[in-house]
Design a protein around this motif. Structure first.
Motif, PDB file in Angstrom:
ATOM      1  N   ARG A 130     -13.834   3.091  -0.573  1.00  0.00           N
ATOM      2  CA  ARG A 130     -12.568   2.486  -0.963  1.00  0.00           C
ATOM      3  C   ARG A 130     -12.745   0.988  -1.230  1.00  0.00           C
TER       4      ARG A 130
ATOM      5  N   TYR B 252       1.941   2.238  -3.473  1.00  0.00           N
ATOM      6  CA  TYR B 252       0.879   2.982  -4.168  1.00  0.00           C
ATOM      7  C   TYR B 252       0.715   4.379  -3.570  1.00  0.00           C
TER       8      TYR B 252
ATOM      9  N   GLN C  81       7.570  -4.274  -6.635  1.00  0.00           N
ATOM     10  CA  GLN C  81       7.211  -5.280  -5.628  1.00  0.00           C
ATOM     11  C   GLN C  81       7.860  -6.624  -5.934  1.00  0.00           C
TER      12      GLN C  81
ATOM     13  N   GLY D  34       0.831  -1.215   0.000  1.00  0.00           N
ATOM     14  CA  GLY D  34       0.000   0.000   0.000  1.00  0.00           C
ATOM     15  C   GLY D  34       0.859   1.255   0.000  1.00  0.00           C
TER      16      GLY D  34
HETATM   17  O1   DC Z   1      -3.273  -0.840   2.176  1.00  0.00           O
HETATM   18  P1   DC Z   1      -3.479   0.694   2.048  1.00  0.00           P
HETATM   19  O2   DC Z   1      -4.717   1.160   2.758  1.00  0.00           O
HETATM   20  O3   DC Z   1      -2.266   1.458   2.426  1.00  0.00           O
HETATM   21  O4   DC Z   1      -3.715   0.914   0.463  1.00  0.00           O
HETATM   22  C1   DC Z   1      -4.003   2.162  -0.077  1.00  0.00           C
HETATM   23  C2   DC Z   1      -4.615   1.983  -1.454  1.00  0.00           C
HETATM   24  O5   DC Z   1      -3.632   1.441  -2.344  1.00  0.00           O
HETATM   25  C3   DC Z   1      -5.784   1.030  -1.547  1.00  0.00           C
HETATM   26  O6   DC Z   1      -7.021   1.688  -1.455  1.00  0.00           O
HETATM   27  C4   DC Z   1      -5.654   0.368  -2.879  1.00  0.00           C
HETATM   28  C5   DC Z   1      -4.224   0.539  -3.241  1.00  0.00           C
HETATM   29  N1   DC Z   1      -3.482  -0.715  -3.228  1.00  0.00           N
HETATM   30  C6   DC Z   1      -3.614  -1.544  -4.317  1.00  0.00           C
HETATM   31  O7   DC Z   1      -4.378  -1.242  -5.219  1.00  0.00           O
HETATM   32  N2   DC Z   1      -2.898  -2.687  -4.387  1.00  0.00           N
HETATM   33  C7   DC Z   1      -2.071  -3.045  -3.394  1.00  0.00           C
HETATM   34  N3   DC Z   1      -1.377  -4.173  -3.491  1.00  0.00           N
HETATM   35  C8   DC Z   1      -1.950  -2.220  -2.250  1.00  0.00           C
HETATM   36  C9   DC Z   1      -2.675  -1.062  -2.184  1.00  0.00           C
END
Ligand code: DC
Length: 217
Positions: free
Chosen positions: A171, A37, A107, A34
């Motif tokens: 979300r 991103y 990643q 996360g």
């Molecule tokens: O896990 P987090 O709440 O920090 O993630 C933030 C945003 O990042 C989440 O809404 C979607 C995106 N995300 C993603 O699409 N794929 C991932 N592997 C991790 C996060």
């Protein structure tokens, strides 16, 4: 061979805390995807000029790909990445296939060559078991009731429950409903529902699952 653990789940399910506990317990390297991103979203916000509209999809798509290409691992230690405000922008740009392609490379590099010569790696996120490490040795899907998740986040951030609940629900819809790499429980994943578990109990369950898998490897 590096032992690989993939942990996926929705916002505030506890997956990050569990992943950190697993990494500590086994001495594995941990990547919170996360944050990768979120770092791209941070770089995107830095690219914006006054008057740019976050709802302008073409502009956002162009800038988001540029932002994603600029992300380096050191960005993950930068300030201001956490919090629901940046999470909203993050969730918007993570629907873009080209952004995901770029960030998936980062990643996978981490999974293939974790820092410090450790014996294992744990990555948490939304599409780790389905896309980033489909060949992971252990796949865990962490879930919890949406009200419980919102309650945890509201306490963490000292905010009003209703507001946080609305953000998390929006979300969830975006993360699970997107066309590219949606949040899904991967085939072969073990489901860990943390709604009624303490942090310690959640981590203990995950450790047990991994211990069993390592013993049989
Ligand atoms: O896990 P987090 O709440 O920090 O993630 C933030 C945003 O990042 C989440 O809404 C979607 C995106 N995300 C993603 O699409 N794929 C991932 N592997 C991790 C996060």
């Amino acid at each position: 061979m590096v032992f690989r653990v993939a942990i996926d789940g929705p916002a505030a399910s506890g997956k990050g805390t569990i992943a950190r506990g697993v990494a500590e317990g086994f001495g594995f390297a941990h990547l919170e995807s996360g944050l990768v991103y979120r770092a791209a979203a941070r770089r995107l916000l830095d690219l914006l000029s006054p008057g740019d509209d976050l709802n302008d999809e073409r502009l956002m798509a162009t800038l988001a790909v540029r932002a994603a290409r600029a992300v380096v691992m050191e960005d993950l230690n930068g300030p201001g990445l956490r919090g629901e405000e940046i999470a909203d922008v993050t969730s918007r740009i993570s629907v873009l296939g080209e952004v995901r392609d770029v960030l998936r490379g980062l990643q996978r590099s981490f999974a293939d060559a974790p820092p410090g010569g450790v014996s294992g790696v744990v990555i948490d996120g939304r599409d780790i078991a389905t896309v980033v490490m489909p060949d992971a040795d252990v796949k865990i899907y962490v879930d919890a009731d949406v009200c419980v998740r919102a309650g945890r986040r509201a306490v963490e951030e000292g905010r009003e429950l209703g507001e946080v609940l609305a953000e998390i629900e929006a979300r969830d819809v975006r993360d699970s409903g997107r066309r590219v790499a949606p949040l899904r429980c991967a085939e072969g994943a073990i489901v860990l529902d943390t709604s009624h578990l303490t942090i310690e109990e959640s981590i203990a369950s995950a450790l047990e699952v991994i211990r069993t898998a390592r013993a049989g490897r």
